[in-house]
Design a protein around this motif. Structure first.
Motif, short mmCIF file in Angstrom:
data_model
loop_
_atom_site.label_atom_id
_atom_site.label_comp_id
_atom_site.label_asym_id
_atom_site.label_seq_id
_atom_site.Cartn_x
_atom_site.Cartn_y
_atom_site.Cartn_z
N ARG A 9 0.80 -1.24 -0.09
CA ARG A 9 0.10 0.16 -0.01
C ARG A 9 0.82 1.28 0.02
O ARG A 9 0.52 2.37 -0.79
CB ARG A 9 -0.92 0.02 1.18
CG ARG A 9 -1.92 -0.95 1.33
CD ARG A 9 -2.93 -0.98 2.17
NE ARG A 9 -3.84 0.19 1.89
CZ ARG A 9 -4.57 0.78 2.89
NH1 ARG A 9 -4.74 0.14 4.27
NH2 ARG A 9 -5.18 1.77 2.72
N TYR A 85 -6.07 3.08 -7.75
CA TYR A 85 -7.32 2.05 -7.95
C TYR A 85 -6.86 0.52 -7.83
O TYR A 85 -7.57 0.13 -7.10
CB TYR A 85 -7.85 2.54 -9.56
CG TYR A 85 -8.97 1.40 -10.17
CD1 TYR A 85 -10.20 1.66 -9.39
CD2 TYR A 85 -8.62 0.14 -10.65
CE1 TYR A 85 -11.19 0.72 -9.77
CE2 TYR A 85 -9.48 -0.83 -10.95
CZ TYR A 85 -10.76 -0.50 -10.51
OH TYR A 85 -11.84 -1.29 -10.76
N GLU A 87 -4.55 -0.30 -5.71
CA GLU A 87 -4.42 -0.24 -4.43
C GLU A 87 -5.73 -0.77 -3.63
O GLU A 87 -5.68 -1.26 -2.86
CB GLU A 87 -3.60 0.95 -3.95
CG GLU A 87 -3.31 0.60 -2.25
CD GLU A 87 -4.42 1.27 -1.31
OE1 GLU A 87 -4.24 1.02 -0.21
OE2 GLU A 87 -5.13 2.06 -1.88
N ARG A 88 -6.67 0.27 -4.15
CA ARG A 88 -7.91 -0.18 -3.37
C ARG A 88 -8.43 -1.51 -3.64
O ARG A 88 -9.01 -2.34 -2.86
CB ARG A 88 -9.01 0.81 -3.98
CG ARG A 88 -9.04 2.23 -3.55
CD ARG A 88 -9.40 2.48 -1.99
NE ARG A 88 -8.37 2.09 -1.16
CZ ARG A 88 -8.67 1.67 0.25
NH1 ARG A 88 -9.72 1.31 0.52
NH2 ARG A 88 -7.66 0.99 0.85
N LYS A 89 -8.41 -2.13 -4.94
CA LYS A 89 -8.99 -3.50 -5.16
C LYS A 89 -8.06 -4.44 -4.58
O LYS A 89 -8.60 -5.19 -4.10
CB LYS A 89 -8.63 -3.62 -6.87
CG LYS A 89 -9.86 -2.57 -7.66
CD LYS A 89 -11.09 -3.16 -7.23
CE LYS A 89 -12.17 -2.26 -7.66
NZ LYS A 89 -13.82 -2.63 -7.08
N VAL A 91 -6.45 -4.15 -1.58
CA VAL A 91 -6.69 -4.11 -0.45
C VAL A 91 -8.32 -4.76 -0.15
O VAL A 91 -8.27 -5.75 0.84
CB VAL A 91 -6.87 -2.76 0.24
CG1 VAL A 91 -7.49 -2.93 1.78
CG2 VAL A 91 -5.58 -2.06 0.20
N GLU A 92 -9.33 -4.68 -0.99
CA GLU A 92 -10.32 -5.52 -0.75
C GLU A 92 -10.49 -6.94 -0.87
O GLU A 92 -10.67 -7.70 -0.42
CB GLU A 92 -11.52 -4.73 -1.48
CG GLU A 92 -12.02 -3.58 -1.71
CD GLU A 92 -12.86 -2.93 -2.92
OE1 GLU A 92 -12.97 -3.65 -3.77
OE2 GLU A 92 -13.00 -1.51 -2.81
N SER A 93 -9.44 -7.11 -2.03
CA SER A 93 -9.21 -8.57 -2.22
C SER A 93 -8.61 -9.44 -1.05
O SER A 93 -8.85 -10.28 -0.75
CB SER A 93 -8.49 -8.84 -3.49
OG SER A 93 -8.20 -10.16 -3.78
N LYS A 95 -8.14 -8.38 2.17
CA LYS A 95 -9.03 -8.61 3.36
C LYS A 95 -10.32 -9.51 3.22
O LYS A 95 -10.60 -9.91 4.01
CB LYS A 95 -9.72 -7.00 3.69
CG LYS A 95 -8.43 -6.10 4.19
CD LYS A 95 -8.90 -4.82 4.81
CE LYS A 95 -7.80 -4.05 5.24
NZ LYS A 95 -8.31 -2.77 5.73
N ALA A 96 -10.82 -9.70 1.96
CA ALA A 96 -11.75 -10.68 1.75
C ALA A 96 -11.34 -12.02 1.48
O ALA A 96 -11.84 -13.03 1.33
CB ALA A 96 -12.64 -10.08 0.61
N GLU A 97 -10.08 -12.26 1.73
CA GLU A 97 -9.01 -13.25 1.30
C GLU A 97 -9.23 -14.05 -0.08
O GLU A 97 -9.63 -15.24 -0.13
CB GLU A 97 -9.52 -14.32 2.47
CG GLU A 97 -8.87 -13.79 3.75
CD GLU A 97 -8.94 -14.76 4.85
OE1 GLU A 97 -9.41 -15.92 4.82
OE2 GLU A 97 -8.76 -14.62 6.09
N ARG A 98 -9.52 -13.05 -1.08
CA ARG A 98 -9.86 -13.61 -2.39
C ARG A 98 -8.60 -13.53 -3.38
O ARG A 98 -8.02 -12.32 -2.89
CB ARG A 98 -10.71 -12.72 -3.14
CG ARG A 98 -12.50 -12.79 -2.74
CD ARG A 98 -13.20 -12.00 -3.67
NE ARG A 98 -12.48 -10.66 -3.56
CZ ARG A 98 -13.19 -9.81 -3.55
NH1 ARG A 98 -14.23 -9.68 -3.46
NH2 ARG A 98 -12.54 -8.70 -3.69
#
Length: 100
Positions: A9, A85, A87-89, A91-93, A95-98
């Motif tokens: 990040r 953009y 970086e946001r995707k 982090v979401e991925s 944290k969702a463990e995807r």
């Protein structure tokens, strides 16, 4: 994994800002006919992008991203605003463990 994500990040933001500075330096060089800013910003951005690549690969291996997802995130540091953009995707991925 949180350490790898934090490093990624930080470097995503640094590379994103550095790339914007590089674009400004290119305008100054080619429109203003002054290469001084480019001589400084260009090599600094190149060095920081190399660090971004290392941190991104580290995170990609730990998060088990696909080759395509990894390549897209690696390329994100070469297009203005896209690293923010991505970086946001990422982090979401993560944290969702995807996987990407």
């Amino acid at each position: 994994m949180s350490g790898a994500l934090s490093r990624f990040r930080f470097m995503a933001y640094v590379v994103g800002v550095g790339l914007l500075l590089l674009v400004v330096a290119m305008f100054v060089k080619y429109i203003g006919d002054n290469a001084g800013m480019m001589a400084v910003v260009g090599p600094v951005h190149g060095f920081l992008y190399a660090i971004y690549l290392v941190f991104t690969v580290d995170l990609a291996l730990k998060a088990r991203w696909s080759l395509k997802g990894s390549a897209l995130v690696l390329l994100a540091g070469t297009i203005p605003f896209v690293s923010f953009y991505a970086e946001r995707k990422v982090v979401e991925s993560v944290k969702a463990e995807r996987a990407l």
